[in-house]
Design an enzyme around this catalytic site. Structure first.
Site, PDB file in Angstrom:
ATOM      1  N   ARG A 105       0.710  -1.390  -0.014  1.00  0.00           N
ATOM      2  CA  ARG A 105      -0.040   0.101   0.104  1.00  0.00           C
ATOM      3  C   ARG A 105       0.842   1.269  -0.141  1.00  0.00           C
ATOM      4  NH1 ARG A 105      -4.667  -0.376   4.378  1.00  0.00           N
ATOM      5  NH2 ARG A 105      -2.791  -0.133   5.493  1.00  0.00           N
ATOM      6  N   VAL A 134     -10.360   1.210  -3.347  1.00  0.00           N
ATOM      7  CA  VAL A 134      -9.702  -0.383  -3.087  1.00  0.00           C
ATOM      8  C   VAL A 134      -8.418  -0.189  -1.910  1.00  0.00           C
ATOM      9  CG1 VAL A 134     -10.068  -1.013  -5.333  1.00  0.00           C
ATOM     10  CG2 VAL A 134      -7.826   0.153  -4.801  1.00  0.00           C
ATOM     11  N   GLU A 135      -8.132  -1.337  -1.406  1.00  0.00           N
ATOM     12  CA  GLU A 135      -7.146  -1.501  -0.416  1.00  0.00           C
ATOM     13  C   GLU A 135      -7.538  -0.585   0.826  1.00  0.00           C
ATOM     14  OE1 GLU A 135      -3.211  -1.692  -1.110  1.00  0.00           O
ATOM     15  OE2 GLU A 135      -3.451  -2.452  -3.131  1.00  0.00           O
ATOM     16  N   GLY A 136      -8.753  -0.808   1.322  1.00  0.00           N
ATOM     17  CA  GLY A 136      -9.352  -0.019   2.357  1.00  0.00           C
ATOM     18  C   GLY A 136      -9.833   1.300   2.092  1.00  0.00           C
ATOM     19  N   LEU A 190      -0.611   2.003  -4.798  1.00  0.00           N
ATOM     20  CA  LEU A 190      -1.848   3.231  -5.008  1.00  0.00           C
ATOM     21  C   LEU A 190      -1.017   4.526  -5.120  1.00  0.00           C
ATOM     22  CD1 LEU A 190      -4.698   1.598  -3.008  1.00  0.00           C
ATOM     23  CD2 LEU A 190      -4.388   2.028  -5.615  1.00  0.00           C
TER      24      LEU A 190
END
Length: 828
Positions: free
Chosen positions: A378, A500-502, A382
């Site tokens: 992360r 995405v990813e939280g 992103l």
């Protein structure tokens, strides 16, 4: 009057000691000495003795360790144990995963700036730079995003082959396994460049190099798994995906309903010990084409075939695509950005125990594996994709604002457009510094749990703001989709990264401060860890040390916040040059204010703070902007303090500081215990809120950087694709800027002639010819303006289509029974 002087001396010395963080014993000696000296000089022996006695009553018990522990720390330990919420295993794992870097200093209230400035300058190796200049440049030149997004709904076959052949999927895989073995910085640079041409391409390359089978195998896989899978993942023979999210467990990954039962079953004609899996996953990138599926599930052993524990916890496995019962291949369509993404399902799918990542002894270790690896992925994927998109928007919008004319002026000269350009430029500078910071942290061996959440949230949010401003400046040009639209798909892709990813709402309100308050605080985690010590004597000693360190820390931050607020951060030894010292001092002030407000919030609200998400989010904002501003200063230092970058640095810095101020004001204004809020306001804002957003004048200077070739612009646009190739409109616009600017004086002469009324023609070419005949412009200037009009037309014109061209090749219809069906229709 002289009677109060010893007391006043004690208070002054105590405040100075608190500001400088002098230890307990030295504070006691200095304060006692000050009382005596001032009492003797003022000839006030009675006041001196009385003040010394009162001071001794306070100081002596504090300096006697045994007495202090029994009389103060022991009762405090009991009270702390009652009010401290018990951490679940998943929360404990999340807190213990990762490391603390410079963000810990920012939470200290007194940052050690040398630690930041001594970090090595991030720089690509010669091999990594050659990859950027070679395969990455070639790949970008192959991309036609209209073909990908509208015609194929996928990357073209030749792009897939090129990506595999050049090991884009193996950037994080070491060379010993056939990968490229690149640094995190190179990984970030590649993604930034790819995202500047296609969100589909950058997402496709990001996933195998982020949280997924390769990352998990590198850290936890058995030697057999590594030797088998890693070379195949590196060269693209295996395409990975990782299935975590499902309909009932999105951001709350710990509540996985997907399960596996330990049992015996048939595999390759033999009965073996394995797991029977049932799962329903969605939003899985690369799933439709994946050959190997990483799967997260909760593992149960009801027959105790592995031991005496029935619920083993979250577990990770690698499942080959050809596994019987695995349902895979269908696609989602995320906002018409056609990177491969889809569901993965299975019911009673049997796999052998060897599919568990790391083997059977890693059963139940999945949550720890995920949180330890997630922060690394992360921190890069992103933020890097968002940074590339932001810089591409800056390049495109700056050039377009100079090329596009309205009312006889480049639209970049209008103050409304100038304001949007300033935001784009400032956010580009900040986002670049942020992505450099987190990638460099990974390269230093850190697992930046808190910075990765900061980077994910703010890079993607700024990407949304920049995309919005870029769309506004482009107007209808960006709205009409077609081969010549270089903005629309980027705008459409923004919510994907936000989600995405939280999801960003959760990341801001729960993760940044939720983890940062405990991970970055110098004492809270130590106090909590002391509770778990079995021996009471050791427990009390550890708690006592942490508690009184915490008390001194709190007093110091209150004093520092107040003093720096009173002086508006005009004092204090800091690094930097004459231009940046004021910036470091401002960060000192807001570091102390954050530490104070965080301590007060945790101390007064206790476990309830966990549910005060808006307060937590605002405190997280302060930590975030401190981190971002600090690394903007680091970037400025690493670049050699370029004077031409100062407008960008200043705009982004003042924006961060203003937002810090407003976030702290939001905490204080909404603090549920009002008298405490009033006290915090006095300490943090003794003269009120004095920070202001970046000025219009500063914004004008930033806009000027974006709309003309210069060194600062070149530095800001590093690592994006700007070659003026046939498929890269942004690169062609960028290359045209010098010609457009050179023609502007001639345009002004032509417009002056037009306003004079001497030119009567209506057609542009005829008007130019008439102006040349009248001598308003020369023949060469006429040719120059005609050329500029011709070459810039493609960046102003938009696409149109025959209606049949827009009809879907697959049309959703109904049969005679009223049941939906797909029918294929060839577009004309």
């Amino acid at each position: 009057m002289t009677a109060v002087l010893p007391l006043l001396a004690a208070l002054i010395v105590s405040l100075v000691c608190a500001y400088l963080r002098i230890g307990l014993r030295l504070w006691s000696l200095l304060t006692a000495a000050a009382i005596v000296v001032v009492g003797l000089l003022a000839a006030a022996p009675v006041a001196m003795v009385v003040t010394l006695i009162v001071f001794a009553i306070i100081a002596v018990p504090l300096n006697l360790d045994g007495l202090r522990r029994q009389q103060i720390s022991a009762p405090a330990l009991k009270a702390f144990a009652r009010v401290t919420p018990k951490l679940s295993d998943t929360e404990r794992t999340a807190l213990e995963a990762g490391t603390v870097g410079f963000e810990g200093e920012l939470f200290s209230g007194m940052p050690a700036w040398r630690q930041l400035l001594e970090q090595p300058r991030p720089q690509l190796s010669a091999e990594e730079q050659a990859f950027m200049d070679g395969p990455v440049e070639q790949l970008c030149a192959m991309i036609d995003d209209w073909q990908i997004t509208h015609e194929l709904g996928d990357l073209p076959p030749q792009v897939w082959e090129f990506v595999k052949a050049n090991k884009f999927f193996g950037m994080i895989i070491p060379k010993e396994y056939g990968g490229l073995g690149f640094s995190a910085l190179a990984h970030s640079a590649v993604l930034q460049k790819l995202s500047s041409v296609s969100a589909t391409l950058s997402s496709t390359v990001a996933v195998p190099n982020s949280l997924g089978p390769a990352e998990l195998l590198l850290h936890y896989g058995s030697d057999e798994q590594k030797n088998h899978y890693l070379p195949r993942l590196a060269d693209g023979r295996e395409i990975p995906c990782f299935a975590l999210t499902g309909p009932q467990a999105g951001s709350d990954a710990t509540s996985l309903p997907d399960y596996g039962i330990v049992c015996k079953g048939m595999h390759n004609g033999e009965e073996v010990l394995g797991i029977r899996l049932s799962f329903d996953k969605r939003y899985i990138t690369l799933a439709p084409i994946a050959t190997i599926v990483g799967l997260a599930f909760r593992m149960y052993d009801p027959d105790q075939l592995l031991g005496h524990t029935e619920d083993l916890g979250i577990t990770l496995a690698l499942i080959p695509r050809e596994t019987p019962g695995l349902e895979i291949g269908r696609r989602h369509l995320p906002l018409n950005i056609p990177f491969q993404n889809g569901p993965v399902r299975g019911k009673d799918v049997f796999v052998p125990m060897s599919t568990l990542i790391g083997g059977a002894h890693m059963a139940g270790q999945g949550w720890r594996m995920l949180v330890e690896c997630l922060s690394v992925g992360r921190a890069i994927s992103l933020p890097s994709n968002a940074t590339g998109a932001v810089k591409a928007s800056a390049a495109a919008t700056g050039a377009y604002a100079r090329i596009r004319k309205q009312f006889g002026l480049a639209i970049g000269r209008f103050e409304g457009v100038e304001e949007a350009l300033a935001r784009i430029g400032g956010h580009s500078y900040a986002t670049t510094a942020l992505s450099l910071a987190t990638a460099s942290a990974v390269d230093r061996g850190e697992k930046p749990a808190v910075p990765s959440a900061i980077a994910k949230y703010h890079a993607t949010e700024w990407s949304r703001e920049v995309a919005s401003d870029a769309m506004d400046v482009h107007g209808g040009k960006a709205v009409q989709l077609g081969p010549s639209n270089y903005m629309g798909r980027g705008w459409a892709s923004v919510p994907i990264a936000i989600t995405v990813e939280g999801a960003n709402i959760m990341t801001r309100s729960l993760m940044i401060f939720g983890q940062g308050a405990i991970r970055c605080h110098p004492y809270v985690l130590k106090e909590m860890q002391a509770l778990s010590v079995a021996d009471y004597g050791d427990k009390l000693r550890q708690f006592d040390k942490a508690l009184f360190g915490h008390i001194g820390f709190g007093i110091s931050n209150a004093v520092r916040a107040f003093v720096l607020g009173l002086t508006h951060a005009k004092i204090g030894r800091v690094p930097g040059d004459d231009y940046t010292r004021r910036y470091y001092r401002k960060l000192n002030r807001y570091s102390a204010a954050l530490a104070l407000c965080a301590d007060v919030s945790m101390g007064v609200l206790g476990g309830k703070l966990k549910f005060k998400e808006k307060l937590s989010a605002r405190l997280g904002d302060v930590l975030s902007y401190l981190y971002i501003a600090a690394y903007m200063l680091k970037r400025y230092e690493d670049e050699g303090r370029p004077e031409s970058d100062r407008p960008l640095l200043a705009w982004a810095f003042h924006e961060c500081v203003w937002r810090m101020q407003m976030a702290l004001d939001g905490v204080i204004r909404n603090f549920p215990v009002r008298p405490v809020g009033w006290l915090m306001r006095v300490l943090v804002f003794p003269f009120g809120r004095r920070e202001v957003p970046p000025s219009d004048r500063l914004g004008r200077r930033v806009a000027a950087i974006l709309t003309a070739p210069n060194e600062a612009r070149d530095r800001m646009l590093n690592w994006i694709y700007l070659s003026p190739s046939d498929n890269n409109a942004i690169g062609r616009m960028n290359a045209l800027l010098p010609e457009v600017i050179a023609a502007e004086p001639v345009e002004r002469k032509f417009l002056k002639a037009m306003k004079s009324g001497q030119i009567t023609a209506h057609d542009y070419e005829a008007q130019l010819a008439q102006a040349a005949e009248l001598g308003a412009i020369s023949e060469a200037e006429r040719d120059q303006l005609a050329h500029i009009r011709k070459v810039t037309a493609e960046f102003i014109n938009v696409d149109d289509f025959d209606p049949s061209e827009l009809r879907a090749a697959v049309v959703r219809g109904e049969n005679s029974a009223g049941v939906a069906q797909d029918t294929t229709q060839q577009a004309a």
